[in-house]
Design a protein around this motif. Structure first.
Motif, mmCIF file in Angstrom:
data_model
loop_
_atom_site.group_PDB
_atom_site.id
_atom_site.type_symbol
_atom_site.label_atom_id
_atom_site.label_comp_id
_atom_site.label_asym_id
_atom_site.label_seq_id
_atom_site.Cartn_x
_atom_site.Cartn_y
_atom_site.Cartn_z
ATOM 1 N N LYS A 169 -3.407 -1.414 -10.292
ATOM 2 C CA LYS A 169 -2.065 -1.013 -10.691
ATOM 3 C C LYS A 169 -1.657 -1.728 -11.967
ATOM 4 O O LYS A 169 -2.051 -2.867 -12.223
ATOM 5 C CB LYS A 169 -1.053 -1.344 -9.582
ATOM 6 C CG LYS A 169 -1.391 -0.735 -8.234
ATOM 7 C CD LYS A 169 -0.441 -1.222 -7.157
ATOM 8 C CE LYS A 169 -0.865 -0.705 -5.780
ATOM 9 N NZ LYS A 169 0.019 -1.193 -4.715
ATOM 10 N N LYS B 86 -6.915 -0.809 -5.061
ATOM 11 C CA LYS B 86 -5.869 -0.104 -5.797
ATOM 12 C C LYS B 86 -5.541 -0.900 -7.059
ATOM 13 O O LYS B 86 -5.008 -2.014 -6.972
ATOM 14 C CB LYS B 86 -4.621 0.077 -4.922
ATOM 15 C CG LYS B 86 -4.865 0.992 -3.718
ATOM 16 C CD LYS B 86 -3.596 1.209 -2.924
ATOM 17 C CE LYS B 86 -3.830 2.161 -1.748
ATOM 18 N NZ LYS B 86 -4.116 3.527 -2.171
ATOM 19 N N SER C 148 0.813 -1.209 0.000
ATOM 20 C CA SER C 148 0.000 0.000 0.000
ATOM 21 C C SER C 148 0.853 1.268 0.000
ATOM 22 O O SER C 148 0.478 2.276 -0.587
ATOM 23 C CB SER C 148 -0.926 0.005 1.222
ATOM 24 O OG SER C 148 -0.158 -0.099 2.408
ATOM 25 N N GLY D 239 -4.936 -4.861 -3.297
ATOM 26 C CA GLY D 239 -4.064 -4.568 -4.422
ATOM 27 C C GLY D 239 -4.388 -5.491 -5.584
ATOM 28 O O GLY D 239 -4.429 -6.712 -5.408
#
Length: 481
Positions: free
Chosen positions: A433, A431, A115, A458
């Protein structure tokens, strides 16, 4: 056999400890206590036959246990299996250091994005922990620490030489790491001379790189753990070690301890039964899937930063990276953004399901008990937009030519199942990515829990790389034009 009197709360621990450290009847010294060896205490009653397959038992290998209530039990102990296999004895191939040598010669690097911190392992060179602050029109601010650097030219030469000269000695010294009860052999590479640590009189940081076999891995960093102040353990999955039989995964046999009640004693200690009933009553049932009932639950045991690995007899290892689809990129992107194609991943007891614009679930599947599912968060566009006004929904990367691109987007999913620790609904920040990979349809999913029942999920994939630049001011994505 000797008689041992212990409090009830220590009965199970004492039985296990006695199995590995006590001197049993006849003065036979048993192996030293090790967390790597899994035990299970059973209460079979008087009518019982010892197993004839698997772990070995002898009738005279027992101790007598006595509870504080004077209940007596004869506990038959297993003969700890050595785990050696014939193919290991006959192995004449390259040593583990030689198998890993191509990775070090390539000077390749592996990354793990958490994070806040990103971890960079350049194999045979260094491990670095860093955080980048990138804002439009400003310089890149990097906060970094070296957790260890290689101090000798060839990090594999010395262990290899020892193994060649004395293979019998080296075979005895293969270290293992206890990962969810599984004895996992690893090949250690020490790195020292890292950034000075102010908490330890400016001594340099150091790390132990633990290379473990996984046939489908691409040298991913599975976990980074600070075992003591400024000393780290880094677990790396690699297929290169799998050619060596001593580094392959195999299921560790569970060593059962059978405690039979002696005349005048109940089948199981009274206080133990009471304790088990209390624990059952204290359990808060999770939301269950409709088609299957779950009779017991298990809390996640580890912090999600130090990821456990699920291992068993039916699968070698469950890593967070999976292959998600054979669809074309365009089809996959459209289905993902519509919420009809969901990503699955995670390691350890819990797995995670992420459906874009719908929900985040964590679940555990068990052959005997079915499926347990927990709603971590559900999507509300209005709630997310409100959240994005106070938090950065987009993170940018500044290219060398001065232009910028979106590096990551963050989405808020609230209104999950009520948390028994906080009495509030669970919530998660997802998140998304960009992560380049040799496999265009690979996805890595991991969960962090910085605060009780407030999570960070994630999600990293090459698929996400193709849609990040479509993010609007709220971080919402769309199909590329």
């Amino acid at each position: 056999a000797p008689t041992t009197q212990v409090p009830l709360c220590g009965l199970l621990v004492a039985a296990v400890a006695a199995a590995v450290v006590a001197v049993a009847e006849g003065g036979r010294a048993l192996p030293q206590l090790s967390d790597d060896i899994p035990f299970r205490v059973n209460w079979p009653g008087t009518e019982f036959s010892l197993p004839t397959t698997g772990v070995l038992y002898k009738e005279d290998n027992y101790i007598i246990m006595t509870t504080v209530d004077k209940e007596k039990y004869k506990c038959i102990l297993p003969l700890i299996a050595s785990g050696n296999e014939e193919e290991e004895k006959d192995y004449k191939g390259p040593a583990p250091g030689e198998l890993l040598e191509p990775l070090f010669k390539q000077s390749s690097c592996s990354y793990r994005i958490e994070s806040y911190w990103t971890y960079e392992v350049c194999h045979g060179k260094h491990i670095r922990q860093y955080h980048e602050e990138k804002e439009t029109g400003q310089k890149i601010n990097i906060q970094e620490y070296y957790l260890g650097t290689m101090m000798i030219k060839n990090p594999l030469s010395e262990p290899d030489q020892e193994e060649k000269e004395n293979p019998k000695e080296s075979a005895k010294e293969i270290p293992t790491k206890n990962i969810e009860g599984q004895m996992t052999p690893y090949y250690p590479v020490e790195m020292g001379n890292g950034t000075p640590c102010s908490l330890r009189q400016n001594l340099p940081r150091s790390s132990t790189m633990m290379y473990i076999c996984h046939p489908e891995a691409k040298h991913e960093i599975l976990s980074v753990a600070e075992v003591t102040t400024c000393e780290y353990e880094v677990v790396i999955l690699t297929p290169l070690l799998c050619n060596h039989p001593k580094y392959r995964f195999r299921a560790s046999p569970v060593n059962d301890i059978f405690c039979q009640s002696l005349p005048g004693s109940p089948l199981k200690p009274h206080n133990l039964e009471q304790l088990e009933k209390q624990q059952e009553m204290l359990k808060t049932p999770f939301r269950r899937v409709k088609e299957e009932e779950m009779h017991s639950t298990k809390e996640e045991k580890f912090s999600s930063i130090h990821k456990p690995v699920a291992v068993g007899s039916h699968q070698l290892l469950t890593v967070g990276t999976t292959h998600i689809s054979k669809l074309t990129d365009d089809q996959l992107i459209k289905e993902f953004l519509s919420g009809s194609y969901c990503f699955h991943g995670g390691v350890g007891w819990w797995k995670y399901e992420f459906c874009y614009g719908k929900y985040v679930h964590q679940y555990h599947e068990d052959k005997e008990s079915g499926k347990t599912s927990v709603v971590v968060g559900t999507w509300s566009k209005e709630e997310h937009i409100e959240w994005s006004r106070k938090n950065a929904a987009r993170t940018f990367y500044l290219r060398e030519d001065g232009t910028q691109t979106v590096r990551m987007v963050s989405h808020f999913y609230g209104n999950g199942d009520v948390c028994d620790l906080t009495d509030k609904p669970r919530q998660v920040t997802v998140k998304l990515k960009c992560k380049e990979s040799d496999s265009p349809h690979a996805v890595t999913i991991y969960m962090l829990e910085p605060h009780s029942c407030q999570y960070i999920l994630g999600v990293e994939s090459p698929v996400i790389c193709k849609i990040l630049d479509t993010a609007d001011e709220y971080g919402l994505l769309s199909v590329p034009s």
